[in-house]
Design a protein around this motif. Structure first.
Motif, PDB file in Angstrom:
ATOM      1  N   ILE A   1      -8.931  -2.860  -1.824  1.00 34.22           N
ATOM      2  CA  ILE A   1      -7.721  -2.754  -1.014  1.00 34.22           C
ATOM      3  C   ILE A   1      -6.934  -4.051  -1.179  1.00 34.22           C
ATOM      4  O   ILE A   1      -7.513  -5.117  -1.437  1.00 34.22           O
TER       5      ILE A   1
ATOM      6  N   CYS B   1     -11.853  -6.669  -1.277  1.00 35.88           N
ATOM      7  CA  CYS B   1     -10.481  -7.157  -1.252  1.00 35.88           C
ATOM      8  C   CYS B   1     -10.369  -8.422  -2.100  1.00 35.88           C
ATOM      9  O   CYS B   1     -11.329  -9.193  -2.224  1.00 35.88           O
TER      10      CYS B   1
ATOM     11  N   ASP C   1      -3.186  -1.692   3.228  1.00 33.40           N
ATOM     12  CA  ASP C   1      -3.457  -3.127   3.110  1.00 33.40           C
ATOM     13  C   ASP C   1      -3.733  -3.680   4.496  1.00 33.40           C
ATOM     14  O   ASP C   1      -3.736  -2.955   5.495  1.00 33.40           O
TER      15      ASP C   1
ATOM     16  N   CYS D   1      -8.457   2.300  -5.532  1.00 33.62           N
ATOM     17  CA  CYS D   1      -7.768   1.409  -4.590  1.00 33.62           C
ATOM     18  C   CYS D   1      -7.284   2.218  -3.391  1.00 33.62           C
ATOM     19  O   CYS D   1      -6.720   3.301  -3.550  1.00 33.62           O
TER      20      CYS D   1
ATOM     21  N   VAL E   1      -6.706  -0.561   8.881  1.00 27.03           N
ATOM     22  CA  VAL E   1      -5.762  -0.541   7.767  1.00 27.03           C
ATOM     23  C   VAL E   1      -4.341  -0.185   8.216  1.00 27.03           C
ATOM     24  O   VAL E   1      -4.136   0.628   9.121  1.00 27.03           O
TER      25      VAL E   1
END
Length: 999
Positions: A687, A649, A716, A712, A795
């Motif tokens: 992410i 990240c 998020d 990706c 997530v």
């Protein structure tokens, strides 16, 4: 009596615009000198005026903006750009977001060299004279004689004077070169300021010739006085200044009309054009359009929001907020089952094509004359019987409805206010309008624009950032106000007339003890201190030589306005894609992101930012550049990631004000590279830290094949934007502490901080913020990877998909011209009303901000009104769903809640639970009613038309007591309020699941 013995008390205003010149109404000739001379000579003859009585001649013109709109290479020149930016801004080169045809005409060369300041005034690096000399050699080789110098945070550079020093070097190395310092053209906003400086530089030679063509007839007529040009904010520039900064005149026409209208009605109801005491609406009805603007109590027009758009170029320029509809004196009226008016018009052909002048087209002027033959227009007998009694009633009601609607849209309060009708088409308007305390149709209203030019004042703006370490904000505001007054006096105003007319105070989040002040002062021109006619240099080419071979078709002011508006759409992705049939490229469970996707994702990210997160715009430009250079950007579904994967990240931290100046360099990748020197577990996926704001694009950018070359994850750690790192879903689950350690931050200027260990995630936040203030208030952060299994538990899923869908909804609403329902479309894209709601529509009527512990706390007050399309009947009204009253939106960088305000309730009073429309962790999003884009909390300002929606928060927040504690009202100091869910959260539909094409 000699001219020298006469007292100079008269001012002449001239509107140099295709169609009408002053009150004389002569068609503009190819050489404006002829028309100006004719108009002034006629006025002298009819009024027995002596040239010695004239104190000033002030001219309003669209010549400069038309050169840009028309892409006229004979008027535009190649420009070189030298950026004083050190290692920053490399991923967003000059003109990167311009329409391709205009970029090709204007941009000749660019270079990035050392220089630039931090937000606190510290050097990023000093300029290097030899480096600038080397670039001058390259510019000379290309034969370019116009150069723009743009330095990071140059508007606040009063000590180092980097732009000025660089300009001196360039002038020495390239004799005769025009050098434009960006700080002299516009304010904070690196790309937008540079854009304005580029356009300004490109038309300098044309501007000098044009200004001379304005000055020559004045001199030849024996008038010994200064010639002024009106600028965008309702004030004037000397001819010499206008030849240096022609861009400041681009939107002067509507401003002149508003100021002129106020002058024409002064004395009626104690209205004073320089200090009306109350707001008034000015409705300028021309041949094709009706332009409406609000003149504020300070005597100046209400301005647009932070950014404006000229011919597809984004700028941070002061421009009047003017709305237009297709209604004018030449609008075509069609009869049938339902009578309709416009938007097409006979325009300047009114005197040949309308019925009352012997033509065949039924126009609004014909209908007005049929209703009132005493108007003295054309031959009234030619329109007898043009309308039946019912048709005449329908016509009058439709005109009235159109005008009432646009007036209501522009108002900032439901209270009635004076409406002034001006323009040649004002005869079609009724004498009474709903929402108007009085309707005024002053004599000479057809020349309001020229009158506004004649009475224009002098103004100056200071936009600066100051430290509150040793002085209070009030003390600093007083200092900045004095600077603005002094700047106005230096521009030519009399000291006793200068007053501060606008003040904005903006504390900066994540920046220790710094506040941005924007102060405007204005005053009357000091005619005694003015050189009669100071001619600009470079006048060797005559107007006739310059115009040879050009075919100028007659064109009304309104048609030119329509042309400019159409050109402003240039380069927008939604105009190049059939949105109804477009499908993203998804193959074998991998989404290959392209430029269209990035544009939509960016728009959605800012809306999901709930007022915070910073604008994604510069990050979108960076990612788009990577794609254009051949990079591949991949997105995968969270469910498809292996349990033993390592999901890394990264994102930015700091002040949005810094991010609009110090554009990203290589700090994101630098932070990642430094982190993996101490972190053995290498990332296999990336992410986004937060989907809201600029960080929503960082997972895509870092994962691009030209960077880390990793897919990706479609998700998020927030599902929105939050102000702190401990407000993330991995911290909510609390399966291990700390999550965000080790961590690395880099400022892009050679400074890196690595934190191998920390006692808690809150401590990570505190330490990082402390370092941030010493690293330019903007850094890139790299967080350690988590396992694929952990990611799938923590997530917020499919948020890139959600941002894409929201952006598509906005693009479709624009393309289909139905901004009135954009909020409903956004909610439909977010799986319907069960998980979203339109909370309010109205105008911002109050904003307060304070800085506490590095965060900007504030409150935005919105008053309900109808904010839908200006033409036609409002579907909201038809359904009886008007929004009334007021709401307030408290914010801490991001929006916290939407709360009703009752009549008589003091703003800022303690909230009651039953008045809460929505509250965190649910998402409260404020959207610009005119274009569907998000409005961030730093951009909240008085008068903006907005729509407010709320979206249900992810169950990763609402599904546990800890989630509500970390992300709910008590985390923001609202101890007396409880979280009540807005609706049922429904997981966004995955783009990959919907569009996958498997082998």
């Amino acid at each position: 009596m000699t001219d020298s013995s006469l007292r100079r008390t008269l001012r002449i205003g001239v509107d140099v615009d295709p169609g009408i010149i002053a009150w004389h109404k002569a068609a503009t000739t190819p050489n404006p000198s002829d028309g100006i001379s004719q108009a002034i000579t006629t006025m002298f003859a009819s009024s027995n005026i002596s040239p010695g009585q004239v104190a000033s001649v002030t001219i309003g013109t669209t010549h400069f903006v038309n050169a840009i709109v028309e892409r006229d290479e004979s008027r535009l020149g190649k420009v070189a750009v030298i950026r004083l930016s050190g290692p920053f801004s490399k991923h967003a080169p000059p003109c990167v977001d311009w329409p391709a045809d205009l970029r090709e005409i204007v941009l000749g060369y660019y270079a990035l060299v050392k220089g630039g300041l931090e937000v606190d005034g510290e050097l990023i690096s000093d300029i290097n004279e030899e480096e600038i000399k080397t670039q001058c050699q390259e510019i000379r080789k290309r034969g370019i004689t116009r150069v723009v110098v743009n330095g990071i945070f140059s508007p606040i550079d009063t000590v180092e004077r980097q732009e000025e020093r660089a300009a001196e070097i360039i002038r020495r190395e390239i004799p005769g070169c025009d050098v434009v310092c960006s700080k002299e053209v516009a304010n904070l906003g690196f790309l937008e300021r540079e854009n304005a400086a580029l356009l300004n530089a490109s038309i300098l030679s044309f501007a000098r010739r044009t200004i001379k063509s304005f000055q020559n007839p004045v001199k030849q007529l024996g008038i010994k006085c200064p010639v002024f040009i009106t600028q965008n904010d309702g004030t004037v520039l000397s001819g010499e200044m206008a030849s240096r900064f022609p861009i400041r005149t681009f939107s002067s026409g509507p401003t002149n009309s508003m100021r002129g209208a106020a002058f024409l009605v002064q004395g009626e109801g104690k209205i004073n054009c320089d200090d009306p005491g109350e707001a008034m609406m000015v409705v300028d009805i021309g041949g094709t359009t009706t332009d409406v603007g609000l003149l504020l109590p300070n005597g100046f027009p209400r301005q647009q929001a932070a950014y404006s758009d000229f011919s597809g170029v984004r700028m941070n320029f002061s421009c009047p907020d003017v709305k237009s509809i297709g209604l004018g004196g030449g609008s075509i009226v069609r009869k049938g089952d339902k009578l309709s008016i416009g938007p097409d018009s006979v325009g300047y052909r009114l005197t040949t094509e309308s019925l009352v002048f012997g033509g065949n087209a039924l126009t609004t002027t014909d209908c007005a004359v049929a209703s009132n033959p005493d108007l003295g227009i054309g031959t009234p007998d030619l329109v007898k019987g043009a309308l039946t009694r019912d048709e005449a009633t329908d016509y009058q009601n439709l005109v009235k409805q159109k005008l009432e609607k646009i007036i209501d849209t522009m108002k900032t309060s439901p209270a009635d206010l004076p409406v002034v009708l001006v323009g040649g088409g004002a005869i079609i308007a009724p004498d009474q309008l709903r929402g108007a305390s009085k309707v005024l149709k002053p004599e000479w209203s057809q020349v309001a624009n020229a009158i506004g030019a004649a009475i224009a004042r002098i103004s100056a703006v200071v936009d600066t950032i100051r430290s509150t370490d040793t002085k209070t904000a009030q003390q600093l505001l007083a200092e900045v106000s004095e600077e603005a007054k002094a700047k106005t006096i230096a521009a030519g105003a009399t000291a006793e007339s200068v007053k501060v007319v606008e003040v904005e105070e903006l504390p900066l989040q994540y920046v220790a003890n710094k506040t941005r002040f924007v102060v405007r002062a204005a005053g009357d021109f000091d005619f005694s201190q003015t050189d009669p006619i100071a001619e600009p240099a470079d006048s060797s080419t005559t107007w006739e030589q310059q115009e040879t071979g050009r075919d100028h078709a007659p064109e009304t002011r309104e048609n030119a306005t329509f042309q400019r508006k159409a050109s402003r759409q240039g380069g927008r992705e939604e105009n190049q894609v059939d949105i109804s049939t477009y499908k993203p490229d998804v193959r074998n469970r991998v989404w290959y992101v392209n430029e269209t996707d990035v544009t939509w994702i960016s728009a959605g990210c800012y809306i999901l930012g709930t007022g915070g997160g910073g604008s994604p715009y510069p990050h979108m430009i960076h990612l788009r550049q990577l794609l254009r250079a051949g990079a591949t950007v991949r997105v995968v579904n969270p469910a498809d990631v292996e349990d033993d994967a390592a999901v890394g990240c990264g994102g930015g931290a700091g002040s949005p004000t810094v991010s609009i100046e110090k554009l990203q360099g290589d700090e994101m990748m630098e932070a990642q590279n430094e982190l993996y020197k101490i972190c053995e577990n290498k990332a296999t996926h990336m992410i986004a830290l937060e989907i809201g704001g600029g960080n929503g694009l960082q997972g895509l950018t870092l994962g691009a094949s030209s960077n880390m070359d990793l897919p990706c994850v479609d998700g998020d750690w927030m599902g929105r934007a939050y102000p702190t790192k401990w407000q993330t879903t991995p911290v909510v689950f609390n399966e291990r502490q700390p999550i965000w350690s080790p961590i690395c931050i880099a400022d892009g200027n050679g400074n890196v901080v690595v934190m191998p260990k920390a006692s808690s995630d809150r401590q990570v936040e505190r330490i990082m913020r402390a370092a941030l203030s010493q690293m330019g208030s903007q850094v890139a952060a790299a967080e350690p990877p988590v396992t694929g299994a952990e990611m799938k538990r923590w997530v917020v899923e499919n948020t890139i998909s959600q941002a894409w869908r929201i952006g598509r909804a906005v693009a479709r609403a624009r393309q289909e011209n139905r901004m009135e329902s954009v909020t409903e479309s956004i909610i439909d894209e977010c799986v319907g009303s069960a998980s979203g709601k339109v909370l309010f529509k109205g105008k911002i009527v109050g904003v307060q901000r304070t800085l506490r512990m590095g965060h900007v706390y504030g409150e935005c007050i919105i008053e309900g009104t109808d904010v839908v399309e200006l033409d036609g009947v409002s579907p909201v009204k038809e359904q009886g769903q008007q929004f009334r009253g007021r709401i307030k939106i408290p914010f801490k960088n991001e929006n916290i809640a939407a709360i009703k305000i009752h009549d008589g309730q003091e703003e800022g009073a303690l909230e009651n639970q039953e008045d809460v429309l929505a509250i965190v962790p649910d998402l409260i999003c404020v959207i610009d009613a005119q274009n569907g884009e998000a409005i961030g909390t730093p951009e909240y300002r008085y008068g903006l038309l907005v729509m407010v929606i709320a979206l249900a928060a992810s169950d990763k927040w609402t599904g546990s007591k800890r989630g509500i504690e970390l992300g709910g009202p008590k985390a923001f100091g609202f101890e007396h309020l409880e979280y009540e869910p807005l609706g049922t959260f429904i997981k966004p539909v995955s783009i990959i699941d919907e569009f996958d094409v498997s082998d």
